[in-house]
Design a protein around this motif. Structure first.
Motif, PDB file in Angstrom:
ATOM      1  N   VAL A 388       0.838  -1.209   0.000  1.00 46.77           N
ATOM      2  CA  VAL A 388       0.000   0.000   0.000  1.00 46.77           C
ATOM      3  C   VAL A 388       0.865   1.249   0.000  1.00 46.77           C
ATOM      4  O   VAL A 388       0.608   2.213  -0.743  1.00 46.77           O
ATOM      5  N   GLU A 389       1.959   1.231   0.849  1.00 44.07           N
ATOM      6  CA  GLU A 389       2.853   2.390   0.897  1.00 44.07           C
ATOM      7  C   GLU A 389       3.552   2.601  -0.440  1.00 44.07           C
ATOM      8  O   GLU A 389       3.758   3.740  -0.886  1.00 44.07           O
ATOM      9  N   GLU A 390       3.914   1.497  -1.090  1.00 48.88           N
ATOM     10  CA  GLU A 390       4.607   1.620  -2.387  1.00 48.88           C
ATOM     11  C   GLU A 390       3.682   2.234  -3.432  1.00 48.88           C
ATOM     12  O   GLU A 390       4.096   3.076  -4.224  1.00 48.88           O
ATOM     13  N   GLN A 391       2.410   1.808  -3.438  1.00 50.16           N
ATOM     14  CA  GLN A 391       1.454   2.409  -4.381  1.00 50.16           C
ATOM     15  C   GLN A 391       1.272   3.889  -4.104  1.00 50.16           C
ATOM     16  O   GLN A 391       1.199   4.717  -5.018  1.00 50.16           O
ATOM     17  N   LYS A 392       1.252   4.261  -2.791  1.00 49.59           N
ATOM     18  CA  LYS A 392       1.118   5.664  -2.434  1.00 49.59           C
ATOM     19  C   LYS A 392       2.353   6.450  -2.888  1.00 49.59           C
ATOM     20  O   LYS A 392       2.247   7.553  -3.429  1.00 49.59           O
ATOM     21  N   ARG A 393       3.544   5.837  -2.679  1.00 41.65           N
ATOM     22  CA  ARG A 393       4.772   6.516  -3.093  1.00 41.65           C
ATOM     23  C   ARG A 393       4.822   6.688  -4.612  1.00 41.65           C
ATOM     24  O   ARG A 393       5.233   7.732  -5.118  1.00 41.65           O
ATOM     25  N   GLU A 394       4.402   5.655  -5.353  1.00 37.45           N
ATOM     26  CA  GLU A 394       4.407   5.758  -6.815  1.00 37.45           C
ATOM     27  C   GLU A 394       3.473   6.864  -7.305  1.00 37.45           C
ATOM     28  O   GLU A 394       3.788   7.575  -8.256  1.00 37.45           O
ATOM     29  N   LEU A 399       2.994  12.434  -9.409  1.00 40.67           N
ATOM     30  CA  LEU A 399       2.608  13.849  -9.290  1.00 40.67           C
ATOM     31  C   LEU A 399       3.840  14.747  -9.409  1.00 40.67           C
ATOM     32  O   LEU A 399       3.794  15.823 -10.036  1.00 40.67           O
ATOM     33  N   LYS A 400       4.959  14.298  -8.770  1.00 43.34           N
ATOM     34  CA  LYS A 400       6.185  15.104  -8.876  1.00 43.34           C
ATOM     35  C   LYS A 400       6.653  15.199 -10.329  1.00 43.34           C
ATOM     36  O   LYS A 400       7.090  16.245 -10.796  1.00 43.34           O
ATOM     37  N   LYS A 401       6.517  14.054 -11.063  1.00 38.83           N
ATOM     38  CA  LYS A 401       6.937  14.068 -12.458  1.00 38.83           C
ATOM     39  C   LYS A 401       6.063  15.000 -13.291  1.00 38.83           C
ATOM     40  O   LYS A 401       6.536  15.667 -14.200  1.00 38.83           O
ATOM     41  N   VAL A 470       7.325  10.235 -21.348  1.00 41.64           N
ATOM     42  CA  VAL A 470       7.290   8.775 -21.369  1.00 41.64           C
ATOM     43  C   VAL A 470       7.147   8.226 -19.954  1.00 41.64           C
ATOM     44  O   VAL A 470       6.347   7.314 -19.689  1.00 41.64           O
ATOM     45  N   LYS A 471       7.918   8.804 -19.018  1.00 37.43           N
ATOM     46  CA  LYS A 471       7.830   8.331 -17.630  1.00 37.43           C
ATOM     47  C   LYS A 471       6.450   8.610 -17.040  1.00 37.43           C
ATOM     48  O   LYS A 471       5.919   7.807 -16.272  1.00 37.43           O
ATOM     49  N   GLU A 472       5.871   9.765 -17.413  1.00 35.90           N
ATOM     50  CA  GLU A 472       4.542  10.104 -16.882  1.00 35.90           C
ATOM     51  C   GLU A 472       3.495   9.103 -17.395  1.00 35.90           C
ATOM     52  O   GLU A 472       2.606   8.680 -16.653  1.00 35.90           O
ATOM     53  N   ARG A 473       3.615   8.707 -18.671  1.00 37.38           N
ATOM     54  CA  ARG A 473       2.690   7.720 -19.203  1.00 37.38           C
ATOM     55  C   ARG A 473       2.857   6.371 -18.515  1.00 37.38           C
ATOM     56  O   ARG A 473       1.877   5.690 -18.192  1.00 37.38           O
ATOM     57  N   GLN A 474       4.102   5.984 -18.292  1.00 30.95           N
ATOM     58  CA  GLN A 474       4.342   4.724 -17.597  1.00 30.95           C
ATOM     59  C   GLN A 474       3.748   4.758 -16.195  1.00 30.95           C
ATOM     60  O   GLN A 474       3.139   3.796 -15.730  1.00 30.95           O
ATOM     61  N   SER A 475       3.942   5.893 -15.510  1.00 31.50           N
ATOM     62  CA  SER A 475       3.398   6.018 -14.152  1.00 31.50           C
ATOM     63  C   SER A 475       1.871   5.950 -14.174  1.00 31.50           C
ATOM     64  O   SER A 475       1.258   5.326 -13.306  1.00 31.50           O
ATOM     65  N   ASN A 476       1.269   6.597 -15.188  1.00 33.82           N
ATOM     66  CA  ASN A 476      -0.193   6.573 -15.295  1.00 33.82           C
ATOM     67  C   ASN A 476      -0.694   5.151 -15.542  1.00 33.82           C
ATOM     68  O   ASN A 476      -1.697   4.716 -14.954  1.00 33.82           O
TER      69      ASN A 476
END
Length: 639
Positions: A388-394, A399-401, A470-476
């Motif tokens: 759960v913490e990892e999903q929150k951190r991701e 958002l930072k990205k 690209v990183k933002e799409r991957q994160s999404n």
């Protein structure tokens, strides 16, 4: 048709007679069609072939030949064609061809000699038309003669000039140029023959004493007369025999029959081609629809199976965890009791002491095992929290990205503006400076270097921007996958009683329907049947929501734009509201809007994380916070 239904059942040639009954019954009740419009017969078991139009004799020969055995025909085709043979012999025997008899042309009238030459169009000659003071105006009026000869149905009256010497005029009565007109002309002539005022009496009487008219049907001798009558007939009539006219009519009719037969053949051929294409398209469409339904049903069943298995797996894991915790507590209490008992017996003999030591060692080993099990359970709980913490951190990193991407976009725009400004200054310097001015040239060179540096910085920003996109799409994508996993794996944890839960979008609330309708249903049925009727009502409307052909929406103008709203005049919704009231109506409309928003193409119920308190889609942050609270409370209960 049976031969295109996809069944693969086969049987031996000895069983053909037993399997003919089913296709024979389908032929009798009209499921398989043989006879079409215009008397066309077709084989329903050979729909894909080009040759499809048969006469009775040819179709019977085709069906009989296939049923009696062909090396390239299977037993099923033989049974089908045997049934067709029996159907033709028992039900369509009246379709067998009978020789056609040519209809003899009806006699237009009784003529003594068909070789007599008549003036055509048929013309009656009226003579001895004497002008008298009281009839002078009438005999010069064609309407008078039309009325006088109306019973003979003349077509027109033609008046010839009067003879001033004897005040006598001639009238020509023209009849229709068909056989009916000929019949009327003959009746006209017979009438005057019966009253003894025919051509014979007129020729015999050199100067008739009476003023009655004489009349007859114009023939060849009248055509050749000298005078007004002969001149008029030669100019406006032809001499023809009845046989000539009969032959012309037959030729005209035959020509028309040939043209019509040719046109009928062409149209039948076009109809046959269209029928073949229609049969092929119908068969192909039926197969496609059947395959689509099978695929949809298989997908639906597999989806339900996976959801059920996932729920059962989660429930089984939680049940096993509770059972292990209970067993662990039970064993701990039992071991504690044994430890106390062993301590009491510590003062016993050496042998007993040794035995007690062994028991202690065994007890310590069991305690160690239980301690390890407790540690593993703690690790599992920590793993859930870490996930759960990892999903929150991701999500926070995503958002930072996004913020970094926005900052880079602003820097990019700023660099673009600086580059354009330098380009403008450079152009101004080029236009204002002298090529021989060393200071100006140095200034231009300096500005070119600065512009080149800005362009290189711009390329670096652009490359960084693309990397961030690209990183933002991957994160999404990772967040969407995390959302799906939360929906899939936490359905038992997240319930509708809490503020955050899983809601089935497009699903009608059965409990709410039950609450709104059960009282009215119990007035009509007993308690058990009323419960069944509630379920049937909910199932009926759930099926209607899944039907893509039902679309109770209309487009209206709102604040200068167009939007879709529920069509309150839809007949099904009006009937629902009238029978069950506004509450049930609102539940159905809400479920339809949800399905139309979340799954308009598939039209089946899907699950979504939902904030029941605010009645909206829940965010990942809200769901993670809720899960953390639940995990901590569960840990406290187990502790």
């Amino acid at each position: 048709m049976e031969n295109s239904s996809g069944e693969e059942s086969e049987f031996s040639d000895s069983e053909i007679a037993d399997y003919k009954d089913k296709p024979y019954q389908q032929l009798r009740d009209g499921t398989l069609k043989v006879k079409y419009s215009n008397g066309i017969l077709k084989c329903p078991f050979c729909a894909g072939k080009k040759k499809q139009n048969f006469k009775y004799k040819d179709l019977h020969q085709h069906a009989s030949g296939v049923s009696k055995g062909s090396s390239n025909r299977n037993a099923k085709q033989k049974a089908n064609h045997l049934a067709l043979t029996l159907y033709l012999e028992n039900e369509l025997a009246h379709e067998a061809e009978t020789p056609l008899k040519a209809a003899a042309p009806a006699a237009a009238a009784t003529v003594s000699d068909k070789k007599d030459l008549f003036c055509w169009p048929w013309t009656g000659i009226v003579v001895n038309v004497v002008k008298e003071p009281d009839t002078e105006d009438d005999i010069e009026n064609t309407g008078y003669w039309m009325k006088k000869f109306a019973k003979f149905k003349p077509e027109a009256i033609e008046l010839l000039a009067a003879d001033d010497a004897n005040q006598s005029a001639q009238v020509l009565v023209r009849f229709n140029n068909d056989w009916i007109g000929f019949k009327n002309a003959m009746v006209f002539e017979k009438y005057f023959e019966a009253s003894h005022h025919s051509k014979k009496e007129w020729s015999d009487a050199e100067s008739p004493k009476d003023s009655k008219i004489y009349a007859w049907l114009a023939r060849a001798n009248d055509f050749e007369l000298q005078g007004a009558i002969g001149d008029y007939l030669r100019a406006n009539r032809e001499l023809k025999t009845v046989a000539d006219l009969d032959q012309e009519a037959v030729q005209t009719r035959n020509k028309a029959v040939v043209m019509l037969a040719s046109e009928i053949d062409m149209r039948n051929e076009n109809i046959d081609d269209l029928q073949i294409k229609f049969n092929q398209k119908s068969m192909s469409l039926s197969r496609m629809i059947e395959e689509k339904d099978n695929l949809h049903q298989a997908f639906y069943e597999e989806t339900r199976k996976m959801q059920r298995l996932a729920r059962e797996h989660v429930k089984r894991v939680l049940d096993e965890q509770e059972m292990l915790n209970a067993e662990l507590e039970k064993r701990k209490k039992k071991l504690d009791a044994w430890s106390k008992e062993l301590n009491k017996r510590e003062a016993l003999t050496e042998r007993e002491k040794q035995k007690l030591d062994e028991e202690k060692q065994k007890n310590d080993m069991q305690n160690s095992s239980l301690h390890m099990a407790s540690i593993e359970q703690k690790k599992a709980d920590e793993s859930v929290l870490r996930l759960v913490e990892e999903q929150k951190r991701e999500k926070e990193e995503a958002l930072k990205k996004v913020l970094e991407l926005e900052r880079q976009l602003d820097a990019k725009q700023k660099l673009e503006m600086e580059i354009e400004e330098l380009k403008g200054k450079l152009q101004v310097m080029k236009h204002l400076g002298d090529e021989d001015d060393t200071a100006v040239q140095e200034q231009i060179k300096k500005m070119n270097d600065e512009l080149q540096a800005k362009m290189e910085e711009m390329d670096g920003v652009e490359e960084l921007n693309q990397t961030l996109v690209v990183k933002e799409r991957q994160s999404n994508d990772e967040l969407q996958e995390a959302r799906k996993e939360l929906i899939k794996g936490m359905q038992d944890m997240l319930g509708t009683r809490a503020n955050i839960g899983v809601k089935r979008m497009g699903d009608i609330d059965l409990s709410a329907i039950h609450e709104l309708t059960i009282k009215k249903l119990k007035e009509r049925y007993d308690a058990e049947e009323a419960q069944i009727k509630v379920t049937e009502l909910c199932s009926l409307w759930q099926d209607r929501l899944k039907n893509p052909d039902w679309h109770p929406m209309k487009v209206v103008a709102f604040d200068g734009a167009h939007k879709e709203v529920i069509d309150e005049n839809d007949q099904l919704l009006k009937d629902l509201k009238a029978e069950w009231g506004t509450g049930v109506y609102d539940l159905v409309v809400t479920a339809y809007k949800e399905m139309n928003e979340y799954n308009p193409s598939g039209r089946y119920v899907i699950s979504e994380l939902w904030n029941f308190k605010e009645n909206r889609k829940a965010t990942l942050k809200e769901v993670i916070s809720y899960i953390l609270k639940n995990v901590k409370s569960l840990k406290r209960k187990r502790g």
